[in-house]
Motif scaffolding. Structure first.
Motif, PDB file in Angstrom:
ATOM      1  N   ALA A  50     -29.327 -12.650  -6.669  1.00 55.71           N
ATOM      2  CA  ALA A  50     -30.424 -13.388  -7.306  1.00 55.71           C
ATOM      3  C   ALA A  50     -30.028 -13.816  -8.720  1.00 55.71           C
ATOM      4  O   ALA A  50     -30.295 -14.949  -9.141  1.00 55.71           O
ATOM      5  CB  ALA A  50     -31.691 -12.544  -7.334  1.00 55.71           C
ATOM      6  N   ALA A  51     -29.363 -12.925  -9.470  1.00 52.64           N
ATOM      7  CA  ALA A  51     -28.914 -13.253 -10.827  1.00 52.64           C
ATOM      8  C   ALA A  51     -27.836 -14.334 -10.786  1.00 52.64           C
ATOM      9  O   ALA A  51     -27.833 -15.244 -11.627  1.00 52.64           O
ATOM     10  CB  ALA A  51     -28.383 -12.002 -11.525  1.00 52.64           C
ATOM     11  N   ALA A  52     -26.945 -14.254  -9.809  1.00 52.69           N
ATOM     12  CA  ALA A  52     -25.889 -15.256  -9.671  1.00 52.69           C
ATOM     13  C   ALA A  52     -26.496 -16.629  -9.371  1.00 52.69           C
ATOM     14  O   ALA A  52     -26.087 -17.634  -9.956  1.00 52.69           O
ATOM     15  CB  ALA A  52     -24.914 -14.843  -8.569  1.00 52.69           C
ATOM     16  N   LYS A  53     -27.488 -16.681  -8.467  1.00 49.42           N
ATOM     17  CA  LYS A  53     -28.150 -17.952  -8.142  1.00 49.42           C
ATOM     18  C   LYS A  53     -28.859 -18.527  -9.366  1.00 49.42           C
ATOM     19  O   LYS A  53     -28.808 -19.731  -9.609  1.00 49.42           O
ATOM     20  CB  LYS A  53     -29.152 -17.764  -7.004  1.00 49.42           C
ATOM     21  CG  LYS A  53     -28.489 -17.730  -5.668  1.00 49.42           C
ATOM     22  CD  LYS A  53     -29.383 -17.930  -4.462  1.00 49.42           C
ATOM     23  CE  LYS A  53     -30.815 -17.617  -4.587  1.00 49.42           C
ATOM     24  NZ  LYS A  53     -31.569 -17.755  -3.335  1.00 49.42           N
ATOM     25  N   GLU A  54     -29.511 -17.659 -10.126  1.00 48.41           N
ATOM     26  CA  GLU A  54     -30.217 -18.124 -11.325  1.00 48.41           C
ATOM     27  C   GLU A  54     -29.233 -18.740 -12.316  1.00 48.41           C
ATOM     28  O   GLU A  54     -29.478 -19.816 -12.872  1.00 48.41           O
ATOM     29  CB  GLU A  54     -30.962 -16.948 -11.962  1.00 48.41           C
ATOM     30  CG  GLU A  54     -31.848 -17.353 -13.128  1.00 48.41           C
ATOM     31  CD  GLU A  54     -32.629 -16.168 -13.693  1.00 48.41           C
ATOM     32  OE1 GLU A  54     -32.845 -16.171 -14.918  1.00 48.41           O
ATOM     33  OE2 GLU A  54     -33.002 -15.260 -12.926  1.00 48.41           O
TER      34      GLU A  54
END
Length: 174
Positions: A50-54
């Protein structure tokens, strides 16, 4: 791009170095944006993803991809005609023949949205050197004027989804 897309994100699982996480790599106009999101730091595989996508989405918002027109006007190092996407070409089957028997063309090419390239050629013998060159430039300019959307560098590598067809069943009496 959908929210579930993994564009620009790859998984890293290296047991030797005990590295587990997601790596974001986005290149825009010669600059590479790269950042690793460790499962341990972010509290698991889903949270690090999720952090990588953000992060990926922030980079893309700040640095959008090239438009098809921008991509199509990049001057390549091997350009010899002086015009992007236009080159002089000898028909391969006539290349070993004497000069007067060779068939020469001016060729215009441009990318298609699915990643393939369209090429049209104009005969030097039929239209003359200047005429064929001008026709190639005009064909390319016309085609580029119709291109819309952003350039997708992965379009060629993705295979088109196969369509399933119903099995053919013989009918009638035997």
């Amino acid at each position: 791009m959908s929210r579930g897309s993994t564009y620009g994100i790859s998984r890293v699982d290296n047991e030797t170095s005990r590295t587990h996480g997601w790596l974001v790599t986005i290149q825009r106009r010669g600059v590479i944006y790269r950042k690793h999101f460790s499962d341990g730091v972010f509290g698991g595989k889903q949270r690090s993803f999720a952090a990588a996508k953000e992060y990926r989405d922030e980079i893309i918002a700040a640095h959008p991809p090239l438009s098809m027109q921008e991509y199509s006007n990049i001057v390549k190092k091997n350009n010899r005609s002086g015009v992007v996407g236009v080159c002089r070409y000898c028909a391969s089957e006539t290349r070993d023949l004497p000069e007067e028997k060779q068939r020469w063309f001016w060729v215009a090419s441009w990318p298609l949205p699915d990643g393939r390239r369209k090429r049209v050629k104009f005969s030097v013998k039929k239209y003359g050197e200047d005429g064929a060159f001008q026709m190639a430039m005009d064909a390319r300019a016309s085609a580029l004027g119709k291109l819309v959307g952003a350039f997708d560098p992965g379009a060629v590598r993705r295979k088109a989804a196969r369509r399933r067809t119903a099995p053919v069943v013989a009918s009638g009496a035997h």
